[in-house]
Design a protein around this motif. Structure first.
Motif, mmCIF file in Angstrom:
data_model
loop_
_atom_site.group_PDB
_atom_site.id
_atom_site.type_symbol
_atom_site.label_atom_id
_atom_site.label_comp_id
_atom_site.label_asym_id
_atom_site.label_seq_id
_atom_site.Cartn_x
_atom_site.Cartn_y
_atom_site.Cartn_z
ATOM 1 N N SER A 85 8.717 -2.624 20.028
ATOM 2 C CA SER A 85 8.726 -3.707 19.837
ATOM 3 C C SER A 85 9.829 -4.332 19.185
ATOM 4 N N ARG A 89 13.588 -6.022 20.714
ATOM 5 C CA ARG A 89 13.766 -7.374 20.410
ATOM 6 C C ARG A 89 15.258 -7.798 20.164
ATOM 7 N N LEU A 226 9.375 -11.221 15.712
ATOM 8 C CA LEU A 226 8.502 -10.088 16.593
ATOM 9 C C LEU A 226 7.291 -10.968 17.402
ATOM 10 N N HIS A 229 9.242 -12.453 20.474
ATOM 11 C CA HIS A 229 9.216 -11.370 21.408
ATOM 12 C C HIS A 229 7.935 -10.950 22.305
ATOM 13 N N SER A 230 7.006 -10.914 21.235
ATOM 14 C CA SER A 230 5.580 -10.462 21.952
ATOM 15 C C SER A 230 4.981 -11.525 22.775
ATOM 16 N N TRP A 279 17.479 -1.273 26.121
ATOM 17 C CA TRP A 279 17.662 -1.495 24.745
ATOM 18 C C TRP A 279 18.694 -0.509 24.230
#
Length: 290
Positions: A85, A89, A226, A229-230, A279
């Motif tokens: 995570s 992000r 965060l 993002h989730s 990423w």
């Protein structure tokens, strides 16, 4: 009424409350004796003692029935999941023309309020801005701040005076003059590169007199990012808006933020136009082992 009490019939004299307390509220005078509460005045209601007591022998005035909850370890994410995570992000600056639901914003704030805070101050407060006209006004006021700052930096007399007062901060700003000019030009051309037409901005503010209120807000911002993002939302830290709030009262006044408060963070939030499937590696950490 006492703030903290120990049920002597339930206490197993393990001393975990003594060891976990960040202050010296409890003292265990002898091994396997019931701890004494000697400095209740030092308690800042962190809840460690209530949360850790294996026999639920401790009650606290600030945590009535229903406010102490069992940890569900079955749904705790693994370190790999947390790290994934964190790595995936990204700061998103391209949003769909779609409002963010109130329920999701409330979840984000709920996550932000659980961030660590110095002495459990829980000092961070929030303002949610979704009205299009108000968002446009924030962009306009930020642009005015950038225009004024760029002009001051180009004035040798004013620049030198500012360097005396805040040398390192001003030196950092001088490197951004070209970026200021770009943002101002794009604003005048009808393009928003301050909030990027985000449908929602979440402001983090706190009383300036509270110790570590700036750090507390920054920790809350990280939690919020965060959470975004989730939840499938994109976000980015609106740094120029925060800078404008710090040096000019126009935006805080627009948001009815108390005069003794400082805006320490602003998070632009919305549904991302694009989804990232990869990423990117970061530079190695610079570590000095002692």
């Amino acid at each position: 009424m006492a703030k903290v009490t120990i049920n002597q019939d339930l206490c197993e004299k393990c001393g975990t409350c003594v060891l976990s307390c960040p202050e010296t509220v409890f003292v265990q005078k002898e091994k396997k004796s019931i701890p004494d509460i000697i400095h209740e005045d030092l308690c800042f209601s962190c809840g460690h003692c209530v949360a850790i007591c294996p026999q639920e022998a401790i009650t606290h005035r600030d945590f009535p029935q229903g406010s102490v909850n069992q940890i569900n370890r079955d749904i705790l994410p693994s370190s790999e999941q947390i790290f994934e995570s964190i790595k995936t992000r990204r700061s998103i600056r391209a949003f769909k023309d779609k409002p963010v639901e109130k329920e999701l914003i409330e979840q984000i704030i709920d996550g932000a309020r659980y961030a660590a805070s110095g002495h459990n101050a829980q000092s961070t407060e929030f303002v949610v801005v979704q009205e299009k006209e108000r968002l446009e006004k924030i962009v306009a006021l930020t642009q005015l701040y950038l225009t004024k700052t760029a002009k001051q930096f180009r004035n040798p007399l004013i620049k030198n005076m500012m360097l005396v007062v805040a040398k390192y901060e001003v030196e950092g700003g001088l490197h951004l003059i070209d970026d200021f000019d770009r943002v101002i030009k794009e604003y005048n051309d009808g393009k928003d590169t301050i909030l990027f037409s985000a449908p929602c901005v979440l402001f983090f503010h706190a009383d300036k007199s509270i110790n570590f209120s700036d750090v507390n807000s920054s920790l809350a911002v990280q939690n919020a990012m965060l959470l975004c993002h989730s939840l499938g939302l994109g976000s980015f830290y609106a740094g120029y808006v925060v800078s404008a709030c710090k040096r000019d009262s126009s935006i805080p006044h627009l948001l009815s933020i108390p005069n003794k408060h400082q805006v320490y963070g602003a998070l632009a939030i919305g549904y991302p136009k694009f989804k990232y499937k990869k990423w990117i590696e970061r530079r190695p950490a610079r570590i000095d082992w002692k």
